[in-house]
Design a protein around this motif. Structure first.
Motif, mmCIF file in Angstrom:
data_model
loop_
_atom_site.group_PDB
_atom_site.id
_atom_site.type_symbol
_atom_site.label_atom_id
_atom_site.label_comp_id
_atom_site.label_asym_id
_atom_site.label_seq_id
_atom_site.Cartn_x
_atom_site.Cartn_y
_atom_site.Cartn_z
ATOM 1 N N MET A 1 0.544 -0.770 0.109
ATOM 2 C CA MET A 1 -0.340 -0.080 0.114
ATOM 3 C C MET A 1 0.596 1.348 -0.075
ATOM 4 N N THR A 2 1.189 2.308 -1.164
ATOM 5 C CA THR A 2 1.048 3.893 -0.731
ATOM 6 C C THR A 2 1.056 4.474 0.298
ATOM 7 N N GLU A 3 2.285 5.916 0.596
ATOM 8 C CA GLU A 3 1.470 6.477 1.152
ATOM 9 C C GLU A 3 -0.271 7.234 0.792
ATOM 10 N N SER A 4 -0.567 7.685 -0.368
ATOM 11 C CA SER A 4 -1.097 8.294 -1.195
ATOM 12 C C SER A 4 -2.590 6.744 -1.192
ATOM 13 N N THR A 5 -2.585 5.997 -0.725
ATOM 14 C CA THR A 5 -3.742 4.616 -0.820
ATOM 15 C C THR A 5 -4.527 4.644 0.450
ATOM 16 N N GLN A 6 -5.291 5.599 0.842
ATOM 17 C CA GLN A 6 -5.941 5.472 1.989
ATOM 18 C C GLN A 6 -7.115 3.697 2.566
ATOM 19 N N PRO A 7 -6.698 3.233 3.792
ATOM 20 C CA PRO A 7 -7.006 2.081 3.889
ATOM 21 C C PRO A 7 -8.932 1.752 3.957
ATOM 22 N N PRO A 8 -9.705 0.884 3.249
ATOM 23 C CA PRO A 8 -11.268 1.688 4.333
ATOM 24 C C PRO A 8 -10.921 1.526 5.444
ATOM 25 N N THR A 9 -12.654 2.425 5.136
ATOM 26 C CA THR A 9 -12.626 3.179 6.848
ATOM 27 C C THR A 9 -14.958 2.483 7.032
ATOM 28 N N LEU A 10 -13.919 2.102 8.291
ATOM 29 C CA LEU A 10 -15.350 1.497 8.940
ATOM 30 C C LEU A 10 -15.877 1.869 9.670
ATOM 31 N N ILE A 11 -18.021 2.063 9.456
ATOM 32 C CA ILE A 11 -18.224 2.627 9.848
ATOM 33 C C ILE A 11 -19.987 1.822 10.659
ATOM 34 N N ARG A 12 -19.032 2.394 12.659
ATOM 35 C CA ARG A 12 -20.285 1.493 13.146
ATOM 36 C C ARG A 12 -21.917 1.779 12.726
ATOM 37 N N ARG A 13 -23.229 1.120 13.049
ATOM 38 C CA ARG A 13 -24.695 1.184 12.958
ATOM 39 C C ARG A 13 -25.594 2.278 13.533
ATOM 40 N N PRO A 14 -24.625 3.275 13.936
ATOM 41 C CA PRO A 14 -25.048 4.619 14.678
ATOM 42 C C PRO A 14 -25.382 5.588 13.454
ATOM 43 N N GLU A 15 -23.595 5.530 13.266
ATOM 44 C CA GLU A 15 -23.394 6.637 12.255
ATOM 45 C C GLU A 15 -24.041 6.214 10.858
ATOM 46 N N VAL A 16 -24.456 5.461 10.306
ATOM 47 C CA VAL A 16 -24.754 4.056 9.218
ATOM 48 C C VAL A 16 -26.147 5.279 8.769
ATOM 49 N N LEU A 17 -26.897 5.100 10.435
ATOM 50 C CA LEU A 17 -28.486 5.019 10.354
ATOM 51 C C LEU A 17 -28.312 6.728 10.443
ATOM 52 N N GLN A 18 -27.537 7.334 11.159
ATOM 53 C CA GLN A 18 -27.813 9.030 11.031
ATOM 54 C C GLN A 18 -27.267 9.698 10.107
ATOM 55 N N ARG A 19 -26.602 8.593 8.981
ATOM 56 C CA ARG A 19 -25.876 9.309 7.470
ATOM 57 C C ARG A 19 -26.584 8.801 6.288
ATOM 58 N N CYS A 20 -27.636 8.035 6.966
ATOM 59 C CA CYS A 20 -29.257 7.547 6.187
ATOM 60 C C CYS A 20 -29.945 8.279 5.987
ATOM 61 N N GLY A 21 -30.399 7.863 7.368
ATOM 62 C CA GLY A 21 -31.828 9.379 8.277
ATOM 63 C C GLY A 21 -32.791 8.381 7.405
ATOM 64 N N ILE A 22 -31.950 6.497 8.272
ATOM 65 C CA ILE A 22 -33.243 5.258 7.842
ATOM 66 C C ILE A 22 -33.051 4.832 9.590
ATOM 67 N N SER A 23 -34.282 4.181 9.486
ATOM 68 C CA SER A 23 -34.278 3.639 10.969
ATOM 69 C C SER A 23 -33.518 2.314 11.136
ATOM 70 N N ASN A 24 -32.889 1.853 12.516
ATOM 71 C CA ASN A 24 -32.945 0.466 12.130
ATOM 72 C C ASN A 24 -33.419 -0.912 11.636
ATOM 73 N N THR A 25 -34.838 -0.592 12.343
ATOM 74 C CA THR A 25 -35.606 -1.510 10.736
ATOM 75 C C THR A 25 -35.520 -1.662 9.793
ATOM 76 N N THR A 26 -36.229 -0.063 8.866
ATOM 77 C CA THR A 26 -35.517 -0.547 8.283
ATOM 78 C C THR A 26 -33.811 -0.159 6.946
ATOM 79 N N LEU A 27 -33.158 -0.537 7.774
ATOM 80 C CA LEU A 27 -31.689 -0.941 7.553
ATOM 81 C C LEU A 27 -31.817 -2.464 7.555
#
Length: 73
Positions: A1-27
């Motif tokens: 991996m080169t310096e300019s290549t960023q590793p993948p970023t993982l996000i947890r459920r609360p952030e996914v729900l907040q970013r998408c504006g959906i409920s846990n059930t909808t997810l």
């Protein structure tokens, strides 16, 4: 991996729900329907999960494009 290549970023459920504006059930419904990225298991028992930020961002962008495409009709 080169310096300019960023590793993948993982996000947890609360952030996914907040970013998408959906409920846990909808997810859960979207994942089951195959229309939302599947989570990545962080532990062997699968209780801790996260999503690739890039996949969530792509899903959001696709929703925007789909919504905007329908405005001209």
């Amino acid at each position: 991996m080169t310096e300019s290549t960023q590793p993948p970023t993982l996000i947890r459920r609360p952030e996914v729900l907040q970013r998408c504006g959906i409920s846990n059930t909808t997810l859960h419904r979207l994942i089951h329907a195959g229309t939302f990225p599947r989570p990545i298991r962080l532990t062997a028992n699968g209780r801790a999960v996260a999503w690739l930020e890039s996949e969530v961002d792509t899903w959001i962008q696709q929703r925007i494009e789909t919504s905007r495409a329908g405005e001209g009709q």
